[in-house]
Design an enzyme around this catalytic site. Structure first.
Site: not given
Ligand code: NAP
Length: 297
Positions: A54, A98, A121
């Site tokens: 990313k 994450q 996200d």
């Protein structure tokens, strides 16, 4: 193979070209790059790889990534404190924590420390609710990426029967909400589902999001159905690709299908958040987006 390949890598590259153009416009308007903060807890090699990928993609399109790495022994209170700091930091536009974090941590509490305006996200309850009510916001990146991929190939969704295998908060569940918003008829399957084969056989669109290589057999696929394989375990998807590709009208490869779309969607939503952030501070609003045609974000 008779199915059309849904090439996530190619579609993601096109999306990222648009993101790069938007970053250029953003820098010209605000004299700074958009900033994505990534939070990695522990030393799981797969998670570390995803965060690195990313950050690399961010660099390629001109987004600044700020990496926060926390020891696996961190407790929930400290993790929440660090995420809250990023939520409060005016120099940060988007936050990615994450998933998954080590098991002793309350991941939901940490996700909820992300302020919705920076939830690029799409992992907070607020983002899920906006997705479910079709009120915009940032959908969870993988479901959002799947929808962008289907749209790139003009796959019709209205009136179609979509069967989703998996109901996790970040993948199966919000994907169903997005598909419902596009007038698909949605069936969720999970580990307690009876008659999985029959559900898949009835599907016009099958999305596998489980993480069990080869779970979906080729002969289950209705001729002409569209198959999206989001699963990824041992470098393999959930679907028997060769068998399914003989029957499907379109299918995603693994790798090269859903994965690249997830990252591209995350970055597109980061730039969107950066424009919104500056607009809140009274700066210039976004011009008509090169990414998705939305205005004034
Ligand atoms: P997860 O939280 O473990 O959820 C897995 C889901 O699969 C659960 O809902 C589970 O049901 C269901 N399931 C388990 N066994 C099943 C079976 N035999 N039949 C039907 N459903 C079954 O996983 P996740 O985070 O959603 O991820 C799912 C997969 O997608 C993983 O392989 C992951 O690596 C991959 N993934 C890919 C990307 C990408 O960008 N390509 C992004 C995220 C995740 P219960 O709810 O009943 O337990």
């Amino acid at each position: 193979m008779t199915a059309r390949l849904l090439d996530g890598r190619a579609v993601a590259d096109t999306l990222l070209d648009g993101v790069r153009d938007e970053v250029t416009a953003f820098v010209a308007a605000h004299g700074r790059a958009p900033v994505l903060a990534t939070v990695l807890v522990g030393d799981d090699p797969a998670s570390a790889t995803y965060v690195r990928m990313k950050a690399n993609r961010c660099a390629k399109v001109g987004i600044t990534s700020r990496r926060v790495e926390l020891d696996a022994t961190v407790d929930t209170a400290e993790l929440v404190r660090r995420v809250t700091e990023l939520s409060d930091d005016p120099g940060v536009d988007g936050i990615l924590l994450q998933h998954p974090v080590p098991e002793h941590l309350d991941e939901r509490a940490a996700f909820e420390a992300i302020t919705p305006a920076k939830d690029v996200d799409g992992v907070t309850r607020a983002s899920f609710a906006r997705t479910a009510f079709h009120e915009g916001g940032y959908p969870s990146a993988t479901p959002g990426g799947i929808l962008r991929l289907l749209d790139a190939y003009d796959i019709p969704l209205a009136g179609k029967h979509a069967v989703i295998l998996g109901r996790s908060a970040i993948l199966g569940r919000p994907l169903g909400m997005l598909l419902l918003g596009r007038d698909a008829t949605v069936t969720y399957c999970h580990s307690r589902t009876d008659g999985l084969t029959g559900h898949v056989r009835a599907a016009d669109l099958v999305v596998a999001a489980v993480g069990r290589p080869g779970l979906v057999r080729g002969e289950w696929i209705k001729p002409g159905a569209v198959v999206v394989d989001a699963g990824y375990a041992d470098n393999t998807g959930d679907v028997d690709f060769d068998g399914a590709a003989e029957r499907a009208s379109a299918i995603t490869p693994v790798p090269g299908g859903v994965g690249p779309m997830t990252i591209a969607t995350l970055l597109a939503q980061t730039v969107e958040a950066a424009w919104a952030h500056e607009a809140d501070r009274g700066g210039a609003a976004a011009p008509v987006s090169a990414v998705d045609g939305k205005e004034g974000r």
